[in-house]
Design a protein around this motif. Sequence first.
Motif, PDB file in Angstrom:
ATOM      1  N   ARG B 319       0.869  -1.185   0.000  1.00 23.61           N
ATOM      2  CA  ARG B 319       0.000   0.000   0.000  1.00 23.61           C
ATOM      3  C   ARG B 319       0.894   1.218   0.000  1.00 23.61           C
ATOM      4  O   ARG B 319       1.779   1.332   0.854  1.00 23.61           O
ATOM      5  CB  ARG B 319      -0.877   0.045   1.255  1.00 23.61           C
ATOM      6  CG  ARG B 319      -1.767  -1.159   1.466  1.00 23.61           C
ATOM      7  CD  ARG B 319      -3.037  -1.083   0.634  1.00 23.61           C
ATOM      8  NE  ARG B 319      -3.587  -2.428   0.482  1.00 23.61           N
ATOM      9  CZ  ARG B 319      -4.542  -2.944   1.262  1.00 23.61           C
ATOM     10  NH1 ARG B 319      -5.048  -2.239   2.215  1.00 23.61           N
ATOM     11  NH2 ARG B 319      -4.990  -4.170   1.051  1.00 23.61           N
ATOM     12  N   ILE B 320       0.644   2.128  -0.944  1.00 23.84           N
ATOM     13  CA  ILE B 320       1.477   3.329  -0.998  1.00 23.84           C
ATOM     14  C   ILE B 320       0.622   4.577  -1.144  1.00 23.84           C
ATOM     15  O   ILE B 320      -0.545   4.501  -1.523  1.00 23.84           O
ATOM     16  CB  ILE B 320       2.480   3.284  -2.169  1.00 23.84           C
ATOM     17  CG1 ILE B 320       1.740   3.011  -3.474  1.00 23.84           C
ATOM     18  CG2 ILE B 320       3.556   2.263  -1.914  1.00 23.84           C
ATOM     19  CD1 ILE B 320       2.546   3.329  -4.699  1.00 23.84           C
ATOM     20  N   SER B 327      -4.671   6.849  -2.102  1.00 20.96           N
ATOM     21  CA  SER B 327      -4.057   5.568  -1.764  1.00 20.96           C
ATOM     22  C   SER B 327      -4.194   4.635  -2.953  1.00 20.96           C
ATOM     23  O   SER B 327      -5.250   4.557  -3.572  1.00 20.96           O
ATOM     24  CB  SER B 327      -4.754   5.003  -0.544  1.00 20.96           C
ATOM     25  OG  SER B 327      -4.153   3.809  -0.174  1.00 20.96           O
ATOM     26  N   ILE B 328      -3.116   3.955  -3.274  1.00 12.31           N
ATOM     27  CA  ILE B 328      -3.158   3.038  -4.410  1.00 12.31           C
ATOM     28  C   ILE B 328      -3.123   1.604  -3.919  1.00 12.31           C
ATOM     29  O   ILE B 328      -2.233   1.237  -3.171  1.00 12.31           O
ATOM     30  CB  ILE B 328      -1.973   3.322  -5.367  1.00 12.31           C
ATOM     31  CG1 ILE B 328      -2.143   4.714  -5.944  1.00 12.31           C
ATOM     32  CG2 ILE B 328      -1.900   2.276  -6.447  1.00 12.31           C
ATOM     33  CD1 ILE B 328      -1.144   5.061  -6.993  1.00 12.31           C
TER      34      ILE B 328
END
Lengths: 274, 329
Positions: B319-320, B327-328
């Motif tokens: 999660r980045i 959030s992607i």
Amino acid sequence: MPAGIWAKCPRCRNLIYRKELERNLKVCPKCSYHHRLTAVERLEITLDENSFQEYDAGLASTDPLGFESYPDKLSEAQAKTEQAEAVLTGEGTIEGWRTVTGALDFYFMGGSMGSAVGEKVARAAERAHAQRLPLLIFSASGGARMQEGVLSLMQLAKTSAAIGRLHDAGLPYLSVMCDPTTGGVTASFAFLGDVILAEPGALIGFAGRRVIEQTIRRKLPEDFQTAEFCLQKGLLDMVVPRTEMRSALSRLLAFVGAPRLVPVQIEPAPAAQP
Amino acid sequence: MTERRPSPAADLDRQLADLEQEIDRLRRRSREHSVPVDAEIAPLVERAEQLRVQIYTHPSPWHIVQLARQSQRPRLLDFLGTLCSDVMELHGDRLYRDDPALLAALARFNGQPVVVIGHNKGKDTKENIARNFGMPYPEGYRKALRAMRLAEKFRYPVISFVDTPGAYPGDEAEERGQAEAIARNIQEMSRLRTPVVVVITGEGGSGGALAIAVGDAVLMLQYAVYTVISPEGCAAILWHDASRARDAAAALKLTAEDLHALGVVDEVLPEPFGGAHRDPDATFATVREALQRHLQALRTVPIEVLLDRRYEKYRRMGRILEESTQSIE
């Protein structure tokens, strides 16, 4: 880094004129101890002046597990280093040779690899692939970032898979291990280099000294897990002093057929050892 | 009913531990003094069983860690013996020695040839000492890679059983390149040109587990755990207090259910009430059905498609936050 005119070498305990230490790329002129560098310092002494174009500067980890005090630790590290994450990646040249280069920053949560570090390394590998450039990574890390749990562990798979694709495409990947390179980073991209280099005295290993000593119930020799020890055990290709690293990398890049900037503008080599 | 309820799970645990201690004490007394204590023990045993039922109806992450480490839990040899036929073990990495902590074998699953690799944890102290508690040296991982290369050569699928506290943290393991062996396996499994199905059956201990756990389908038994660091290690580093392992177990999100939600595990395989060891046959049947289903589905996928899917699966993990702060994945 504390300011001041004098710096104390943590190994030989001598006071060194700070300017002299900086001129010598933070290698102690008395005992050759290689002081740890930030990622910014690493890129500065490695790449040609003004050649670095950073990728993904704003990419950061989040707190996927809701892990106690992780957001605070992240913010602290970000404030301290003025970086979003524990690795800087981008394009830059070394004596004119074009590369995609990454540098982990031990001063950002021990250079630990969470989702963002894994993502940036994987993207760097993919961009190197897309542009057919060599990949160069300087590692300095305590390993996987505990606060992201198994998602951190999965970054070993993500980065190793991305580097696997570079190999398939016939593109070179050079790995440089700096002090310290341990845990999950060694068990993924750091040990997957076509050529693996290390700085003198760097601590390199998978398990920590204390854990090993507890397991085998013996004291380990002083030089255990140093770069020189790893070289002798056949785990590395070469140990290169910091003052010679740029020229070593340049020679390797010439060997592996890195594209060269035209017109070629060769920077004078950084100050040699007195 | 007590008023004070700081942690119901911890409370039940304490009660159970106290009971078990008392039962032990009575049994010892019975042995040492040859006095019958059955009548005294019986109600305690019954109460302990009731507590276990209470605990295992909704096991906490820490209970699940205990279940994953349960000494009677089915092991690799049990799965291999029950699910496969025509098993021929392969030995050695051709470089240094044969590592008994990691097993590699040619076998048939439903009559089809497969290559099986797995951590070879034992069931008792003697077995575990012989097999180093399922903690491989680099040569174990290199043997696994050699077996996987055979699978690739003959286009047989790989079935990998994961159950290890971790890679062995010893001086010789370091000298022979533990990190390199793990890294190499992870990379090669990410692009092995044959289907790979992974079953996490017990402890998935960090890099030592991942070194044989990169695959097209990663299945995990309900009460197995998979973690970047042991709860004890995490507590020691974070809070300088290994006794807070219970808290670390919850924080690390190491259960099958959590990992499925995080996208790390493709399918959770349900276990009998109280854990796989309570009804091994039911466990084997569940694993057999799941393996069959996944192998069949993977067999028909063209290899390039399979490799792209495998790459994308791992590529998306994590999660980045990007600059725009969305959030992607």
